[in-house]
Design an enzyme around this catalytic site. Structure first.
Site, PDB file in Angstrom:
ATOM      1  N   THR A  14     -13.927  -3.929  39.502  1.00  0.00           N
ATOM      2  CA  THR A  14     -14.845  -4.460  39.234  1.00  0.00           C
ATOM      3  C   THR A  14     -15.627  -6.139  38.892  1.00  0.00           C
ATOM      4  OG1 THR A  14     -15.533  -2.381  39.824  1.00  0.00           O
ATOM      5  CG2 THR A  14     -17.254  -3.611  40.193  1.00  0.00           C
ATOM      6  N   VAL A  15     -15.572  -5.874  37.417  1.00  0.00           N
ATOM      7  CA  VAL A  15     -15.227  -6.860  37.210  1.00  0.00           C
ATOM      8  C   VAL A  15     -14.386  -8.157  37.011  1.00  0.00           C
ATOM      9  CG1 VAL A  15     -16.166  -7.833  34.215  1.00  0.00           C
ATOM     10  CG2 VAL A  15     -16.987  -5.433  35.273  1.00  0.00           C
ATOM     11  N   ALA A  44      -3.234 -11.075  35.578  1.00  0.00           N
ATOM     12  CA  ALA A  44      -2.081  -9.294  35.883  1.00  0.00           C
ATOM     13  C   ALA A  44      -3.422  -8.516  35.807  1.00  0.00           C
ATOM     14  CB  ALA A  44      -1.972  -9.495  34.145  1.00  0.00           C
ATOM     15  N   GLU A 134     -20.349 -11.321  24.886  1.00  0.00           N
ATOM     16  CA  GLU A 134     -21.225 -11.574  25.509  1.00  0.00           C
ATOM     17  C   GLU A 134     -20.851  -9.835  26.208  1.00  0.00           C
ATOM     18  OE1 GLU A 134     -24.258 -14.002  24.934  1.00  0.00           O
ATOM     19  OE2 GLU A 134     -25.125 -11.795  25.075  1.00  0.00           O
ATOM     20  N   GLU A 195     -19.833   3.488  34.022  1.00  0.00           N
ATOM     21  CA  GLU A 195     -17.974   3.489  33.219  1.00  0.00           C
ATOM     22  C   GLU A 195     -16.970   4.132  34.122  1.00  0.00           C
ATOM     23  OE1 GLU A 195     -17.717   1.388  30.277  1.00  0.00           O
ATOM     24  OE2 GLU A 195     -19.061   0.989  30.681  1.00  0.00           O
ATOM     25  N   ASP A 206     -21.255   5.035  25.821  1.00  0.00           N
ATOM     26  CA  ASP A 206     -21.536   3.337  25.700  1.00  0.00           C
ATOM     27  C   ASP A 206     -22.842   2.922  25.247  1.00  0.00           C
ATOM     28  OD1 ASP A 206     -20.788   1.417  27.824  1.00  0.00           O
ATOM     29  OD2 ASP A 206     -22.983   1.389  28.013  1.00  0.00           O
ATOM     30  N   LYS A 210     -22.558  -0.478  22.378  1.00  0.00           N
ATOM     31  CA  LYS A 210     -23.623  -1.130  21.866  1.00  0.00           C
ATOM     32  C   LYS A 210     -24.541  -1.684  21.176  1.00  0.00           C
ATOM     33  CE  LYS A 210     -23.110  -1.468  27.114  1.00  0.00           C
ATOM     34  NZ  LYS A 210     -23.789  -0.713  28.559  1.00  0.00           N
ATOM     35  N   GLY A 304     -22.650  -4.563  36.432  1.00  0.00           N
ATOM     36  CA  GLY A 304     -22.374  -4.648  37.860  1.00  0.00           C
ATOM     37  C   GLY A 304     -21.586  -6.149  37.667  1.00  0.00           C
TER      38      GLY A 304
HETATM   39  N1  HSE Z   1     -21.299   1.392  32.408  1.00  0.00           N
HETATM   40  C1  HSE Z   1     -22.172   0.288  31.507  1.00  0.00           C
HETATM   41  C2  HSE Z   1     -23.711   0.481  31.875  1.00  0.00           C
HETATM   42  C3  HSE Z   1     -21.650  -1.158  32.009  1.00  0.00           C
HETATM   43  O1  HSE Z   1     -23.926   1.333  32.910  1.00  0.00           O
HETATM   44  O2  HSE Z   1     -24.429  -0.160  31.067  1.00  0.00           O
HETATM   45  C4  HSE Z   1     -21.702  -2.450  31.406  1.00  0.00           C
HETATM   46  O3  HSE Z   1     -21.676  -2.382  30.077  1.00  0.00           O
END
Ligand code: HSE
Length: 435
Positions: A14-15, A44, A134, A195, A206, A210, A304
């Site tokens: 996705t990213v 790749a 970032e 995720e 997650d 962060k 997203g």
């Molecule tokens: N799974 C993470 C979220 C994606 O829902 O915030 C961004 O890090």
């Protein structure tokens, strides 16, 4: 003709696809914002995706080959896998290889930075390698730029906010649409927010990654993921959200880091008129309090494809401008107060037998521990629209109480004969400021 910055992309999920789109769709716009044009040189991915247009960049299933490719100046790593350890090992190998090869590196992988960052960022610093992350925190919200550049004149006192879009999406859908937890999570997955292993989102892992990164950037202490106290949102139900609303609060999953205290992620009750309480859906919001500036707030899409690509390409432009992010020099960790030392108000939902005297016993325990009650809600089965019930919830908003005291109180109340199950406990936000 200026020398292009040649990008090798590892990962086409996705990213990664979002990065390709952003690089190819507005190449002229990007070209105007940095002296060196960004060129997608190679792509790749373990899984070929022939339907994705790569603008002529050659495709391979061997991400490692990007390290040695002489037409790649910077590796963008967006590898996703349901096996988080495998994804972490692959990104670690790429970053170590990029450092050795003198290439720049941009990643969305918060686990890589939070778990391995102390050694890898030090190695990158020594080698003069530019590492951008970032996109690892709060998706498209430029919070790392704010901490390392915009607020660089400040001694950061605390920061707090919503840093997991999936959890916020789920809590919002439960509150606004009455969706079940599972339906809201499935939707977040469908929209590409979650995720690869969504337990990382709903169990707070997650968010902990962060928060560890933000605390490192804010306070300069080494990255310390293991030092983050973690609770997710699984224990929150729609009834909690409704009771919280009745008491004048919203339920949000927050990360809170205060200088000198253990960073923590857990559900929180926020006053309904606070700014962060109004941040819904996949949005993230981080409030940062600096000694000179006071409180500042950063809000935007936290997950997203396009928002994450926005953060990644911003890092690429920094490298193209030769103005990469300034990371704090490593410092000694100071002593931190553990979460047991935290004092705040609490919401308690106590499943109690529908019989006389239970509330009196609960009140007696709170009183014995010196904790006052601010508000109580208790409704019998009829008031809840049920014909009869074996038990009723007693909902209590306490005055401020120490964490350790509250744990003892919860254990004592759960030990009462008239209490039929586990108590739901949610802390009330304590971080003050203008939220
Ligand atoms: N799974 C993470 C979220 C994606 O829902 O915030 C961004 O890090």
């Amino acid at each position: 003709m200026p020398t292009p910055l040649r990008v090798g992309l590892a990962g086409l999920g996705t990213v990664g696809q979002g990065v390709v789109r952003l690089l190819l769709e507005d190449a002229a716009g990007l070209r105007a914002r940095a002296p060196r044009p960004l060129v997608l040189s190679r792509v790749a991915s373990r899984t070929p995706r022939p339907h994705v247009a790569l603008g002529g960049a050659p495709f391979s299933t061997d991400a490692r080959a990007l390290i040695d490719a002489d037409d790649v100046d910077v590796i963008v790593e967006t590898i996703a896998s349901t096996d988080a350890d495998a994804a972490l090992a692959a990104s670690k190998e790429l970053l170590a290889g990029a450092i050795d090869a003198g290439k720049g590196f941009v990643t969305a992988n918060k686990a890589l930075i939070a778990r391995e960052g102390n050694a890898l960022l030090a190695a990158a610093r020594n080698a003069g390698t530019h590492v951008g992350f970032e996109a690892a925190v709060a998706g498209g919200v430029p919070i790392i730029n704010a901490l390392t550049q915009g607020l660089a004149a400040n001694r950061i006192e605390w920061l707090a906010g919503i840093v997991n879009g999936t959890s916020n999406h789920i809590l919002t859908a439960m509150a606004q649409d009455g969706q079940s937890f599972d339906a809201a999570l499935a939707e977040a997955q469908r929209l590409g927010y979650a995720e690869a292993d969504p337990t990382f989102d709903v169990e707070g892992i997650d968010a902990a990654h962060k928060l560890a990164i933000l605390a490192h950037l804010a306070f300069g202490a080494p990255l310390d993921l293991a030092g983050v106290y973690v609770e997710g949102i699984r224990a929150i139900d729609a009834e909690d959200i409704a009771y919280a609303r009745e008491l004048g609060f919203r339920v949000k999953h927050l990360g809170v880091a205060r200088r000198g205290a253990q960073p923590r992620v857990h559900p929180c009750l926020l006053p309904e008129d606070s700014l962060i309480a109004k941040v819904d859906g996949v949005s993230n919001a981080v409030q940062v309090h600096g000694h000179a500036v006071g409180s500042t707030l950063y809000v935007g899409p936290g997950a997203g494809a396009a928002p994450t690509a926005s953060a990644i390409v911003a890092n690429l432009l920094e490298i193209a401008r030769a103005a990469p992010m300034a990371l704090p020099a490593p410092a000694q960790a100071g002593a931190t107060a553990p979460i047991g030392a935290l004092t705040c108000q609490h919401y308690l939902k106590i499943p109690a037998a529908d019989e006389p005297g239970v509330f009196a016993q609960v009140a007696e325990i709170l009183s014995r521990h010196g904790v006052s009650i601010e508000s109580v809600i208790q409704r019998g089965a009829a008031a809840r629209g049920e014909a009869a019930s074996q038990w009723v919830p007693i909902v209590i908003l306490t005055n401020a109480a120490a964490e350790a005291e509250m744990r003892a109180i919860v254990a004592a109340i759960e030990g009462l004969d008239g209490v039929t199950g586990r108590i739901g406990r949610i802390r009330v936000a304590d971080f003050g400021g203008t939220v």
